[in-house]
Design an enzyme around this catalytic site. Structure first.
Site, PDB file in Angstrom:
ATOM      1  N   GLU A  27      36.410 -24.924   2.237  1.00  0.00           N
ATOM      2  CA  GLU A  27      37.745 -25.071   2.831  1.00  0.00           C
ATOM      3  C   GLU A  27      38.582 -26.019   1.995  1.00  0.00           C
ATOM      4  O   GLU A  27      38.105 -27.089   1.595  1.00  0.00           O
ATOM      5  CB  GLU A  27      37.681 -25.641   4.267  1.00  0.00           C
ATOM      6  CG  GLU A  27      37.291 -24.681   5.346  1.00  0.00           C
ATOM      7  CD  GLU A  27      37.357 -25.347   6.720  1.00  0.00           C
ATOM      8  OE1 GLU A  27      38.172 -26.286   6.895  1.00  0.00           O
ATOM      9  OE2 GLU A  27      36.594 -24.940   7.621  1.00  0.00           O
ATOM     10  N   GLU A  80      46.229 -19.915  13.280  1.00  0.00           N
ATOM     11  CA  GLU A  80      45.433 -19.730  14.496  1.00  0.00           C
ATOM     12  C   GLU A  80      46.164 -20.435  15.631  1.00  0.00           C
ATOM     13  O   GLU A  80      46.047 -21.656  15.800  1.00  0.00           O
ATOM     14  CB  GLU A  80      44.020 -20.275  14.289  1.00  0.00           C
ATOM     15  CG  GLU A  80      43.238 -19.522  13.224  1.00  0.00           C
ATOM     16  CD  GLU A  80      41.866 -20.125  12.944  1.00  0.00           C
ATOM     17  OE1 GLU A  80      40.897 -19.744  13.629  1.00  0.00           O
ATOM     18  OE2 GLU A  80      41.787 -20.993  12.059  1.00  0.00           O
ATOM     19  N   LYS A  97      44.480 -22.913  18.368  1.00  0.00           N
ATOM     20  CA  LYS A  97      43.733 -24.116  17.998  1.00  0.00           C
ATOM     21  C   LYS A  97      44.398 -25.340  18.621  1.00  0.00           C
ATOM     22  O   LYS A  97      45.628 -25.477  18.610  1.00  0.00           O
ATOM     23  CB  LYS A  97      43.670 -24.271  16.476  1.00  0.00           C
ATOM     24  CG  LYS A  97      42.788 -23.247  15.785  1.00  0.00           C
ATOM     25  CD  LYS A  97      42.607 -23.551  14.295  1.00  0.00           C
ATOM     26  CE  LYS A  97      41.668 -24.717  14.104  1.00  0.00           C
ATOM     27  NZ  LYS A  97      41.303 -24.898  12.678  1.00  0.00           N
ATOM     28  N   GLU A 125      47.472 -28.113  12.535  1.00  0.00           N
ATOM     29  CA  GLU A 125      46.253 -27.329  12.702  1.00  0.00           C
ATOM     30  C   GLU A 125      46.556 -25.846  12.883  1.00  0.00           C
ATOM     31  O   GLU A 125      45.692 -25.005  12.632  1.00  0.00           O
ATOM     32  CB  GLU A 125      45.457 -27.849  13.901  1.00  0.00           C
ATOM     33  CG  GLU A 125      44.749 -29.157  13.663  1.00  0.00           C
ATOM     34  CD  GLU A 125      43.603 -29.020  12.672  1.00  0.00           C
ATOM     35  OE1 GLU A 125      42.917 -27.974  12.685  1.00  0.00           O
ATOM     36  OE2 GLU A 125      43.403 -29.947  11.871  1.00  0.00           O
TER      37      GLU A 125
END
Length: 965
Positions: free
Chosen positions: A713, A767, A770, A776
């Site tokens: 990542e 996303e 999240k 995030e």
């Protein structure tokens, strides 16, 4: 070993004293070899056999069968070498024919070992192959000097074991959970050579065996040449036509191929063109020939005269020496040479051949072409490198793969590369007329030709010239699913295939996604969640069921190549879970092996950068002491099975903890002053390299230098809360775009140069479910409607093939040059210069004494480096940004200036430019010798249209004007 040696020496001294007192023994000549075993080198060799070979034998006795049989042959070979070492002490150095006779017993033992690997493969083939291949290390005793064609003894032992280690590792993997006796046998065998035999040779014979100057002479069994057998066929007549065509090749496929190109075209056509070629039959192999043993050649190489006109040509050779080196020497007008039986542990050495063609039909370890003229070589695959040195007009074609190509001191080289070899590292030095030909993208199947400069190193050059950047498989993306608005997997699969992304990491093992990626060629990393770990650790059947459910139904149509067991488990503070991580990984690997996928699907686990207790400076990187015991077990497992250490570095978080402008530039791969590692002295130009090298240092510190690093990542959010610094589309575009460019450049990191780390960018989509701060939910490269959030050069439609400046006279196209904007300060230009030169660009030309050092100004040097960076890393606008201080232009930025003066001095024309005092020394222009008495107008005519290379800085001369290209 040293203690035993001392004991043996003390014993030997006692024996000598006893002999002296008794008056026995006689002269050395009368005694023959009987006192030789008292020599320290022989005593040490006996200890080597007793200490190291004894362990191998003990393990073999427990195993029995074929393993014991091959071990006995191993013992015989080492015992034979001991006898030979004893004889060396009392024998004069023989000639090559005599050496072959002297080493015949050793060669017979090696041949016997090789015979045990032939025929139908048994269950213990890997054992037999390991032992047989390793015995080539004993050939160090045949080393007679640099001209013998062998590596020096120490290097020879190490290289020979490398050939055998492939099969030894197979034993370690196969029997890891089965029989410890096999593991002991394999480990003991390795230690027999490394460090055993290697250290022995290093201590006593680093330059080869030491022959006696007064001992007996060794000669060949029969010095008379054998008469040819009656009725033997006459050699084939020489070909009637020249192999090489002197005419310039045309790009058009309509023109008939000539010379070597025609030969390659006919071979590649698939027709039975090799049916009439000369083959290497069994009786031609050195090991089967009656007149020699195959250990060494039968002729001493002739001394090489300084003048080619009077140099002697030695006898022709075409033989396999010691089972590991093909020697093709002094072949003249032989266009039917074929090596048809070869393997990856053998090398090929071609020397002094002329007007000949050699085909190598199989994979070999190394190919060297030395002092050949008008020579053609066609090979399939090479493991290490193909080297061309001291040659004149050679043409070489690679039909398979070749990781390294080297051309040194050669005039006229045409190298044809297949598609599989386009990732080759190419080096040229002191060479001219070097052309690399690669398959063109057109339908005509013709070759595209690329000229290389006199001296350069091109890493992945041809790949960028001939293939879109999506072929670079080290760029991946994370596919998270904590969202309720994601497109169907089938649509995502189409999106990925339209990009340069060749790897996808899933946090789980969603069957719909895995199935949708079937046949796409995209590698898939799947994950077992932290919640799966207890069951996987406690029950091997649970691991087998997990593999049966998540891997086997899709493999190999879906290219699953990695399973991550858990995510950042060490930071969970759950000691029970942490203790179960390694057993879970072992059980998953065992399940893969049982399904015949061991070695095909890797097993790892993902770590946070927080496992490091220290990362700044990078050289001080070390793991948190609280994790070291657990990590050592994990790392030992991963080293044994070839899996990488997976980690998540985020320069974004580093910037949040130090939000200064200079830190931002350092994190975004933008021009900056750099940061010097106080421990190593290395200057780092970006945070990504610094973080990755900190992990490298930590791994090295605990003894795991051979484990690769995998970046699972890394990314940068394009949006965040008001209190989150650095979150913007511009910063996200800069980080991810520059990261991709950095990976594509193949520069690597300072501690791991010349290669790019496999890297997964976070993330494919936002996303939206999240929790946490807005950042995030703002890492996505693409939106749910499949459009790009911002452009980073990943989509195929946005990519422009990289066109590094490798020709002396490139033809400008639109947006060809990257130049500084007007009004940019010297400080900013200096930062641009440091950045470009710190990212793998060869800036030697603008160093003092370099061809482009003058004019010695920051602006001139920065312009050179920025433009070279743009053309080398990739001709996309992002690579000519330099913090918005550079621009692309389709107009040639070169300003032509008048030649101010010229001088004739020591046979060279010295030109001076009005501005900058640029000085050029030129001997030849297009083959016209410059005369000291010509006038300016004559000079203008001679200069008209002339193009020449001055060192590494191309220069154009026309109508009395001079300029850099």
């Amino acid at each position: 070993m040293e203690e035993k040696l001392i004991q043996r020496l003390e014993s030997a001294v006692s024996r000598l004293e006893a002999l002296s007192l008794s008056g026995g023994g006689g002269s050395a000549t009368a005694r023959g070899f009987q006192d030789a075993p008292l020599d320290p080198s022989i005593v040490a060799y006996e200890d080597l056999i007793g200490q190291y070979l004894g362990r191998v034998s003990a393990a073999a006795e427990k195993i029995g069968g074929q393993v014991l049989d091959i071990t006995k042959v191993l013992q015989q070979a080492f015992s034979t070498q001991k006898d030979l070492l004893i004889q060396v002490k009392q024998t004069q150095k023989p000639d090559n024919a005599g050496l072959a006779e002297f080493l015949k017993p050793l060669n017979e033992a090696i041949t016997k070992a090789n015979s045990l690997t032939e025929g139908r493969r048994s269950d213990f083939f890997n054992h037999s192959k390991t032992a047989a291949d390793s015995l080539s290390a004993l050939a160090w005793i045949a080393y007679t000097g640099k001209e013998c064609g062998m590596s020096m003894p120490i290097a020879h032992v190490e290289e020979s074991w490398q050939m055998a280690e492939f099969y030894c590792n197979k034993i370690l993997v196969e029997y890891k959970t089965k029989d410890p006796n096999h593991l002991e046998w394999a480990k003991a065998l390795k230690e027999l050579y490394l460090p055993g035999l290697r250290d022995y040779v290093k201590s006593f014979y680093p330059l080869g065996p030491v022959w006696s100057s007064t001992g007996k002479a060794v000669t060949a069994a029969s010095s008379k040449p054998k008469a040819p057998a009656p009725g033997a066929p006459a050699p084939p007549p020489p070909p009637s036509a020249s192999l090489f065509s002197s005419e310039t090749s045309q790009a058009s496929s309509s023109r008939p191929k000539e010379g070597m190109a025609a030969v390659f075209q006919e071979i590649n056509s698939g027709k039975p063109v090799t049916s009439g070629l000369r083959k290497v039959t069994a009786d031609m192999k050195t090991k089967n020939r009656a007149d020699r043993s195959g250990v060494v050649g039968t002729h001493e190489k002739e001394s090489r005269m300084s003048s080619p006109a009077v140099a002697k040509v030695g006898p022709p050779k075409f033989e396999l020496q010691m089972g590991r080196k093909w020697v093709v020497e002094n072949q003249i007008a032989k266009k039917d040479l074929v090596i048809s039986e070869c393997d990856s542990k053998q090398s090929v050495y071609i020397f002094g051949c002329k007007d000949s063609v050699l085909q190598i039909q199989g994979k070999v370890n190394n190919i060297t072409i030395d002092k050949c003229a008008n020579m053609g070589v066609l090979f399939t695959d090479v493991v290490a490198a193909c080297e061309i040195v001291n040659c004149n007009r050679v043409e070489v074609q690679c039909q398979g793969s070749a990781p390294t190509v080297s051309v040194d001191n050669t005039t006229g080289c045409q190298f044809y590369l297949s598609k599989d070899a386009l990732g080759a590292s190419i080096t040229t030095a002191k060479s001219s007329e070097v052309n690399i030909l690669v398959p063109s993208s057109g339908a005509d199947g013709d070759w595209a030709e690329h000229a290389l400069p006199e001296q350069m190193v091109a890493l992945k050059l041809l790949q960028s010239l001939t293939q879109p950047e999506d072929s670079q498989s080290f760029i991946g993306v994370n596919y998270g699913q904590v969202a309720d608005n994601l497109p169907p997997p089938s649509e995502t699969a189409k999106l990925l295939q339209s990009t340069a992304i060749k790897r996808v990491r899933l946090y789980g093992a969603d069957p719909a996604i895995i199935k949708a990626l079937a046949g796409s060629g995209i590698a898939i990393a799947i994950g077992a969640s932290n919640g799966d770990i207890p069951a996987l650790a406690s029950d091997p059947n649970a691991a087998a069921q997990w593999v049966n459910s998540n891997v086997l139904p899709f493999y190999p149509a879906s290219k699953i190549d990695l399973i991550n067991v858990g995510n950042e488990v060490l930071l969970s503070n759950d000691q029970g879970l942490i203790s179960q991580l390694l057993p879970a990984m072992r059980n998953v690997l065992s399940a893969l092996s049982a399904a015949s996928l061991g070695g095909k699907v890797r097993v790892s686990t993902v770590h946070s950068m927080a496992v490091l207790a220290q990362s700044d400076p990078p050289s001080s990187g070390q793991f948190n002491p609280g994790f070291q015991d657990v990590l050592k077990g994990l790392l030992a497992f991963q080293r044994d099975n070839g899996s990488p250490f997976a980690v998540n570095p985020y320069p974004f978080f580093a910037y949040q903890s130090d939000p200064r402008p200079e830190t931002l530039a350092f994190c975004l791969f933008q021009p900056n002053a750099g940061r010097v590692d106080s421990g190593s002295g290395i200057k780092y130009m970006n945070m990504f390299d610094a973080q990755v090298d900190a992990v490298r240092s930590a791994l090295n510190a605990v003894g795991f230098k051979d484990i690769d690093i995998l970046i699972t990542e890394t990314g940068w959010p394009y949006h965040g809360d008001s209190n989150e610094v650095g979150t913007s589309v511009e910063n996200a575009r800069a980080y991810n775009g520059n990261l991709i460019a950095h990976l594509r450049s193949m520069v690597g990191t300072p501690l791991m140069p010349g290669k790019s780390v496999e890297t997964y960018i976070f993330a494919l989509y936002d996303e939206d479910l999240k929790p946490g701060p807005a950042s995030e939910r703002s890492f996505g490269l693409f939106k749910p409607d499949l459009t790009a959030t911002y452009e980073v050069g990943l989509t195929k439609s946005s990519q422009t093939p990289s066109t590094p400046t490798v020709s002396p006279s490139p033809k400008p196209t639109s947006a060809q040059w990257c130049v500084p904007k007007s009004g940019v300060s010297d400080a900013q230009l200096q930062a641009n210069l440091d950045y470009a030169c710190g990212h793998g660009i060869d800036c030697s030309a603008i160093q003092p004494g370099g061809a482009c050092f003058d004019p010695n100004t920051v602006a001139s040097h920065a312009a050179y480096a920025m433009n070279l960076y743009y053309h080398t890393v990739g001709t996309v606008p992002l690579n000519c940004d330099f913090s918005q201080t550079a621009m692309l232009t389709s107009s040639n930025p070169i300003t032509l200036v008048e030649v101010h003066d010229y001088l004739w001095k020591q046979g060279k024309l010295i030109l001076y430019r009005i501005t900058d005092s640029l000085r050029l020394e030129i001997n030849w222009i297009q083959g016209i010798r410059l005369h000291p008495t010509f006038a300016n107008n004559v000079a203008s005519e001679i200069f008209a249209g002339a193009v020449l290379n001055y060192r590494s800085c191309p220069v154009v001369m026309f109508f009395g004007r001079v300029a850099y290209l």
